[in-house]
Design a protein around this motif. Structure first.
Motif, PDB file in Angstrom:
ATOM      1  N   ASP A  26       0.856  -1.173   0.000  1.00 50.75           N
ATOM      2  CA  ASP A  26       0.000   0.000   0.000  1.00 50.75           C
ATOM      3  C   ASP A  26       0.899   1.232   0.000  1.00 50.75           C
ATOM      4  O   ASP A  26       2.102   1.126  -0.259  1.00 50.75           O
ATOM      5  N   GLU A  27       0.341   2.371   0.303  1.00 48.47           N
ATOM      6  CA  GLU A  27       1.113   3.603   0.234  1.00 48.47           C
ATOM      7  C   GLU A  27       2.274   3.623   1.238  1.00 48.47           C
ATOM      8  O   GLU A  27       3.289   4.276   1.008  1.00 48.47           O
ATOM      9  N   ASN A  65      -5.810  -1.066   3.349  1.00 49.64           N
ATOM     10  CA  ASN A  65      -4.366  -1.304   3.325  1.00 49.64           C
ATOM     11  C   ASN A  65      -4.046  -2.744   3.699  1.00 49.64           C
ATOM     12  O   ASN A  65      -4.943  -3.562   3.966  1.00 49.64           O
ATOM     13  N   ASP A 222      -6.317   3.953  -2.173  1.00 49.35           N
ATOM     14  CA  ASP A 222      -7.557   4.378  -1.517  1.00 49.35           C
ATOM     15  C   ASP A 222      -8.381   5.192  -2.509  1.00 49.35           C
ATOM     16  O   ASP A 222      -8.443   6.417  -2.448  1.00 49.35           O
TER      17      ASP A 222
END
Length: 501
Positions: A26-27, A65, A222
């Motif tokens: 994820d980020e 996430n 997201d």
């Protein structure tokens, strides 16, 4: 390839075979298969201390996430039932579902007061720390994995009116759905898929399952509103495929024009679902990504990923949703549930069977009996359609949405796909309304772009140029906002109720 009975067991087996391969990212975080499996083991041991065990429910608020997904698989590893809730769910909704499922644990942002379930609480921001990855290894033969018939999760619908329905799914349902996706999109082992779809609902979850069963990689975003971050993730992890809803695709087109075309030589496929894809968007995507496989999935939470169409290779079939996926079989039935020989001129209702079909609705035997017509192997829908001579399936829309305009059946999506291309229109929706002459007629609701005025004469000339005369909206109304669900589906019932006021 061998598919094991549960997604979590497939993760464990993939971790044993290629521990250093990227599994989730994820980020902020990324996990290899080896790290993911050890994190699941670590968290599952801690969840046992909170009372999670076989067949107990655990409510988890979505954070979109890797930590959130680790919660799911840790719960399922010890036999628990995963109950996801959407991101930023209202406290009343969290309380209602926790109480209804008698949840033993609630993992979220803050504890819910006055809940009757007496659920323990874990702050989801602490999950990453609770998943401390040890260097210890374990023999998979010593692990008691869930069986295929065990309940894996309960997915609650968001609904527009009334109480949410809980769709009960088994581990076999999840792996059968994963296989439908894997085979349907011809997923490669080195696939890296971007999933911006909400992980609290079936669409995003099932694409994640497919990649993890396949031993591929998933990158979570997201949503797509912050498009620069999306493209940064794609570049960082060398994304080779994407999972989108039609509304997300529309946002990408509007915010970045044809930026997706820059990935024409990189993207192996894009899969879309959760709502009908407008024909114009299909054609545009095909133009900017001529060599990318472009899939549209049809399905539902109850019987999802059941039909697939590669619309970059099959053209000239408006309304076509493709052919059945591996673990699905379709029939068309009349109002009584009797199978019919359907055609373009003899429409019926779509029904499907297979190992992807839900177990039941949670604590709702009447609803289950209604969906299965008293317990048959099929799940019956209200989607009007037919099957042609080549085995392709066509869907015009839900019975209540299809417009019967003087005997001509019109799909509202067909009108909307044209209207949205008008440069003055920001969003639109078409619904059937009563008409004294034709019984029903199409009414169009439009939301204008900011600082744009409605020019009736110009707009009607646009419609006359692009739509058949028998499909012209008889009524047009400008409104401030088109009501939509979390994943972009138009709340047509809200607009139709508006007409009754």
């Amino acid at each position: 390839m061998k598919i094991y009975p549960s997604v979590v067991e497939n993760i464990a087996r993939n971790a044993a075979d290629h521990p250093d391969k990227l599994a989730l990212a994820d980020e902020k975080m990324s996990y290899t298969y080896g790290q993911l499996w050890k994190a699941i083991l670590s968290l599952s041991a801690k969840l046992k201390e909170y009372g999670v065990n076989k067949e107990s429910c655990a409510v988890v608020e979505c954070t979109q996430n890797a930590s959130y997904m680790i919660c799911e698989f840790a719960i399922q590893l010890i036999g628990g039932i995963f109950v996801p809730l959407e991101k930023n769910a209202a406290p009343e909704r969290i309380k209602e579902i926790s109480d209804d499922t008698n949840a033993v644990i609630h993992i979220g942002k803050s504890p819910i007061e006055k809940s009757t379930s007496s659920a323990a609480f874990i702050n989801i921001s602490d999950i990453a720390d609770m998943c401390s990855i040890s260097s210890d290894s374990c023999d998979l033969d010593d692990i008691s994995f869930p069986s295929g018939d065990d309940t894996a999760e309960i997915l609650f619908s968001t609904g527009t009116t009334g109480k949410s329905k809980g769709i009960v799914l088994t581990h076999t349902n999840d792996t059968a759905l994963a296989e439908n996706v894997m085979l349907g999109v011809k997923m490669k082992k080195d696939n890296v898929e971007l999933v911006p779809m909400p992980l609290s609902h079936s669409h995003g979850l099932r694409r994640t399952y497919a990649n993890l069963v396949n031993g591929s990689s998933v990158v979570f975003a997201d949503g797509v509103t912050l498009l620069k971050k999306v493209f940064n993730l794609m570049d960082l992890y060398k994304v080779t495929s994407m999972d989108l809803s039609p509304s997300m695709l529309s946002i990408i087109f509007k915010l970045s024009r044809d930026r997706l075309g820059d990935y024409a030589d990189i993207l192996d496929y894009i899969q879309l679902g959760s709502a009908p894809l407008p024909e114009e968007d299909k054609l545009h995507l095909s133009r900017i990504l001529p060599n990318t496989r472009l899939y549209n999935f049809y399905g539902s939470t109850e019987a999802g990923c059941s039909c697939i169409l590669d619309f970059n290779s099959v053209s000239g079939k408006p309304g076509c949703i493709g052919k059945p996926a591996k673990n699905a079989h379709f029939i068309v039935v009349d109002k009584t549930g009797k199978e019919i020989e359907s055609s373009k001129d003899n429409l019926g209702f779509l029904a499907s069977s297979g190992s992807i079909n839900m177990k039941c609705y949670f604590n709702a035997p009447e609803l289950t009996a209604e969906a299965t017509r008293g317990g048959s192997e099929y799940i019956y829908t209200k989607d009007l359609g037919y099957i042609d001579e080549e085995g392709y399936i066509y869907m015009l829309g839900r019975q209540d949405d299809v417009i019967n305009y003087g005997g001509i059946k019109i799909s509202p999506e067909e009108i909307e796909s044209i209207v949205i291309k008008n440069e003055t229109i920001d969003d639109c929706a078409c619904v059937p309304v009563k008409d004294p002459l034709t019984g029903q007629a199409p009414k169009l609701f439009v939301k204008l772009h900011e600082n744009t005025e409605y020019d009736q004469k110009s707009f009607k000339a646009f419609l006359a140029e692009h739509l058949d005369a028998n499909k012209q909206p008889k009524y047009i109304e400008v409104i401030d906002e088109i009501p939509r669900t979390f994943n972009g589906k138009i709340k047509r019932n809200v607009l139709m109720e508006k007409e009754k006021i």
